[in-house]
Design a protein around this motif. Structure first.
Motif, PDB file in Angstrom:
ATOM      1  N   ILE A 296      -4.666  -7.239   4.983  1.00  0.00           N
ATOM      2  CA  ILE A 296      -3.765  -6.296   4.300  1.00  0.00           C
ATOM      3  C   ILE A 296      -2.553  -7.048   3.767  1.00  0.00           C
ATOM      4  O   ILE A 296      -2.114  -6.815   2.637  1.00  0.00           O
ATOM      5  CB  ILE A 296      -3.364  -5.138   5.236  1.00  0.00           C
ATOM      6  CG1 ILE A 296      -4.564  -4.219   5.479  1.00  0.00           C
ATOM      7  CG2 ILE A 296      -2.184  -4.358   4.664  1.00  0.00           C
ATOM      8  CD1 ILE A 296      -4.357  -3.174   6.565  1.00  0.00           C
TER       9      ILE A 296
ATOM     10  N   TRP B 258      -3.589  -8.845   0.698  1.00  0.00           N
ATOM     11  CA  TRP B 258      -3.654  -7.895  -0.420  1.00  0.00           C
ATOM     12  C   TRP B 258      -2.253  -7.575  -0.933  1.00  0.00           C
ATOM     13  O   TRP B 258      -1.994  -7.598  -2.133  1.00  0.00           O
ATOM     14  CB  TRP B 258      -4.372  -6.611   0.009  1.00  0.00           C
ATOM     15  CG  TRP B 258      -4.146  -5.479  -0.928  1.00  0.00           C
ATOM     16  CD1 TRP B 258      -3.296  -4.412  -0.739  1.00  0.00           C
ATOM     17  CD2 TRP B 258      -4.718  -5.291  -2.224  1.00  0.00           C
ATOM     18  NE1 TRP B 258      -3.327  -3.583  -1.827  1.00  0.00           N
ATOM     19  CE2 TRP B 258      -4.194  -4.098  -2.757  1.00  0.00           C
ATOM     20  CE3 TRP B 258      -5.635  -6.018  -2.978  1.00  0.00           C
ATOM     21  CZ2 TRP B 258      -4.551  -3.621  -4.011  1.00  0.00           C
ATOM     22  CZ3 TRP B 258      -5.993  -5.535  -4.226  1.00  0.00           C
ATOM     23  CH2 TRP B 258      -5.459  -4.360  -4.724  1.00  0.00           C
ATOM     24  N   ARG B 259      -1.348  -7.269  -0.029  1.00  0.00           N
ATOM     25  CA  ARG B 259      -0.012  -6.805  -0.424  1.00  0.00           C
ATOM     26  C   ARG B 259       0.790  -7.849  -1.188  1.00  0.00           C
ATOM     27  O   ARG B 259       1.634  -7.482  -1.992  1.00  0.00           O
ATOM     28  CB  ARG B 259       0.759  -6.320   0.798  1.00  0.00           C
ATOM     29  CG  ARG B 259       0.265  -4.966   1.273  1.00  0.00           C
ATOM     30  CD  ARG B 259       1.111  -4.397   2.357  1.00  0.00           C
ATOM     31  NE  ARG B 259       0.739  -3.014   2.623  1.00  0.00           N
ATOM     32  CZ  ARG B 259       1.143  -2.354   3.690  1.00  0.00           C
ATOM     33  NH1 ARG B 259       1.938  -2.921   4.577  1.00  0.00           N
ATOM     34  NH2 ARG B 259       0.763  -1.109   3.850  1.00  0.00           N
TER      35      ARG B 259
ATOM     36  N   GLY C  40      -0.643  -9.962  -3.161  1.00  0.00           N
ATOM     37  CA  GLY C  40      -1.365 -10.190  -4.411  1.00  0.00           C
ATOM     38  C   GLY C  40      -2.130 -11.490  -4.503  1.00  0.00           C
ATOM     39  O   GLY C  40      -2.260 -12.057  -5.590  1.00  0.00           O
TER      40      GLY C  40
ATOM     41  N   ARG D 226      -8.633  -7.771  -2.615  1.00  0.00           N
ATOM     42  CA  ARG D 226      -9.449  -6.546  -2.539  1.00  0.00           C
ATOM     43  C   ARG D 226     -10.672  -6.798  -1.663  1.00  0.00           C
ATOM     44  O   ARG D 226     -11.018  -5.997  -0.807  1.00  0.00           O
ATOM     45  CB  ARG D 226      -9.854  -6.126  -3.950  1.00  0.00           C
ATOM     46  CG  ARG D 226     -10.415  -4.751  -4.071  1.00  0.00           C
ATOM     47  CD  ARG D 226     -10.686  -4.397  -5.533  1.00  0.00           C
ATOM     48  NE  ARG D 226      -9.462  -4.066  -6.258  1.00  0.00           N
ATOM     49  CZ  ARG D 226      -8.939  -4.802  -7.256  1.00  0.00           C
ATOM     50  NH1 ARG D 226      -9.539  -5.899  -7.666  1.00  0.00           N
ATOM     51  NH2 ARG D 226      -7.843  -4.424  -7.851  1.00  0.00           N
TER      52      ARG D 226
ATOM     53  N   PRO E 267      -6.118  -0.802  -8.196  1.00  0.00           N
ATOM     54  CA  PRO E 267      -5.179  -1.245  -7.163  1.00  0.00           C
ATOM     55  C   PRO E 267      -4.413  -0.094  -6.505  1.00  0.00           C
ATOM     56  O   PRO E 267      -4.085  -0.165  -5.316  1.00  0.00           O
ATOM     57  CB  PRO E 267      -4.215  -2.171  -7.913  1.00  0.00           C
ATOM     58  CG  PRO E 267      -4.931  -2.581  -9.137  1.00  0.00           C
ATOM     59  CD  PRO E 267      -5.888  -1.491  -9.476  1.00  0.00           C
ATOM     60  N   PHE E 268      -4.128   0.966  -7.248  1.00  0.00           N
ATOM     61  CA  PHE E 268      -3.415   2.097  -6.664  1.00  0.00           C
ATOM     62  C   PHE E 268      -4.277   2.809  -5.623  1.00  0.00           C
ATOM     63  O   PHE E 268      -3.780   3.283  -4.603  1.00  0.00           O
ATOM     64  CB  PHE E 268      -2.962   3.068  -7.756  1.00  0.00           C
ATOM     65  CG  PHE E 268      -1.980   2.446  -8.703  1.00  0.00           C
ATOM     66  CD1 PHE E 268      -0.700   2.109  -8.295  1.00  0.00           C
ATOM     67  CD2 PHE E 268      -2.344   2.168 -10.015  1.00  0.00           C
ATOM     68  CE1 PHE E 268       0.208   1.520  -9.159  1.00  0.00           C
ATOM     69  CE2 PHE E 268      -1.447   1.579 -10.890  1.00  0.00           C
ATOM     70  CZ  PHE E 268      -0.165   1.252 -10.464  1.00  0.00           C
TER      71      PHE E 268
ATOM     72  N   ASP F  72      -4.203   0.538  -2.574  1.00  0.00           N
ATOM     73  CA  ASP F  72      -2.917   0.696  -1.880  1.00  0.00           C
ATOM     74  C   ASP F  72      -2.893   1.970  -1.044  1.00  0.00           C
ATOM     75  O   ASP F  72      -2.421   1.968   0.101  1.00  0.00           O
ATOM     76  CB  ASP F  72      -1.756   0.710  -2.880  1.00  0.00           C
ATOM     77  CG  ASP F  72      -1.413  -0.663  -3.415  1.00  0.00           C
ATOM     78  OD1 ASP F  72      -1.741  -1.679  -2.763  1.00  0.00           O
ATOM     79  OD2 ASP F  72      -0.793  -0.724  -4.494  1.00  0.00           O
ATOM     80  N   ALA F  73      -3.387   3.068  -1.615  1.00  0.00           N
ATOM     81  CA  ALA F  73      -3.402   4.342  -0.894  1.00  0.00           C
ATOM     82  C   ALA F  73      -4.317   4.258   0.336  1.00  0.00           C
ATOM     83  O   ALA F  73      -3.966   4.747   1.416  1.00  0.00           O
ATOM     84  CB  ALA F  73      -3.843   5.465  -1.828  1.00  0.00           C
TER      85      ALA F  73
ATOM     86  N   VAL G 256      -5.157   1.516   1.965  1.00  0.00           N
ATOM     87  CA  VAL G 256      -4.520   0.612   2.923  1.00  0.00           C
ATOM     88  C   VAL G 256      -3.450   1.369   3.711  1.00  0.00           C
ATOM     89  O   VAL G 256      -3.362   1.245   4.941  1.00  0.00           O
ATOM     90  CB  VAL G 256      -3.937  -0.627   2.210  1.00  0.00           C
ATOM     91  CG1 VAL G 256      -2.945  -1.364   3.090  1.00  0.00           C
ATOM     92  CG2 VAL G 256      -5.067  -1.563   1.779  1.00  0.00           C
ATOM     93  N   ALA G 257      -2.651   2.175   3.033  1.00  0.00           N
ATOM     94  CA  ALA G 257      -1.618   2.960   3.719  1.00  0.00           C
ATOM     95  C   ALA G 257      -2.241   3.916   4.736  1.00  0.00           C
ATOM     96  O   ALA G 257      -1.716   4.081   5.858  1.00  0.00           O
ATOM     97  CB  ALA G 257      -0.777   3.722   2.698  1.00  0.00           C
TER      98      ALA G 257
END
Length: 154
Positions: A9, A12-13, A15, A20, A52-53, A56-57, A59-60
């Motif tokens: 994670i 990923w965060r 970049g 991914r 990516p959005f 991100d969602a 992952v959150a």
């Protein structure tokens, strides 16, 4: 406690390459090792071209579902560095690639003395490759020793 997932994670965060894929593979591993989170299962099945959005969602949601908020509160660079150190120790990447990445990403300004040592070792690789000081075999061995300390949480 989901070390691979935390490191992936973080990867990923910030970049980094194949982030991914890294989170999807780590989520798959978490499922294999007993995670029953629907978010983890969804993250494991993301496509390589997923928006990516959306990632991100997911992952959150994974962080919330698994209670990883405190583990993810540190700067993501250090878990990402641990991930690359682990990859070096398992032979997935070279000692030189590790030190180059560390040096280019952190320079000599990390909050971790061990990470800064890897940046210094990148400079020593240059000297050894130019025949000025030491050998690359010696530098590789020292990189592996520092990487081991980082992975072990020293």
């Amino acid at each position: 406690m989901h070390v691979d997932l935390i490191e992936s994670i973080a990867w990923w965060r910030i970049g980094l390459t194949d982030g991914r894929r890294a989170v999807a593979d780590a989520a798959t591993d978490a499922l294999v090792h007993g995670s029953e989170s629907a978010a983890v299962a969804e993250l494991a099945g993301i496509r390589d071209d997923e928006n990516p959005f959306v990632v991100d969602a997911l992952v959150a949601r994974v962080v919330a579902d698994l209670g990883l908020e405190s583990a993810m509160s540190e700067d993501p660079e250090l878990p990402a560095a641990r991930r690359l150190c682990r990859a070096t120790l398992t032979g997935e990447t070279s000692e030189r690639e590790l030190t180059r990445w560390i040096h280019s990403y952190f320079h000599h300004e990390s909050t971790s003395d061990l990470v800064n040592q890897l940046a210094d070792l990148d400079d020593e690789f240059d000297l050894a490759e130019d025949g000025v000081q030491g050998t690359t075999a010696d530098v590789r061995a020292r990189v592996r020793a520092v990487a081991t300390l980082i992975v072990d949480g020293a």
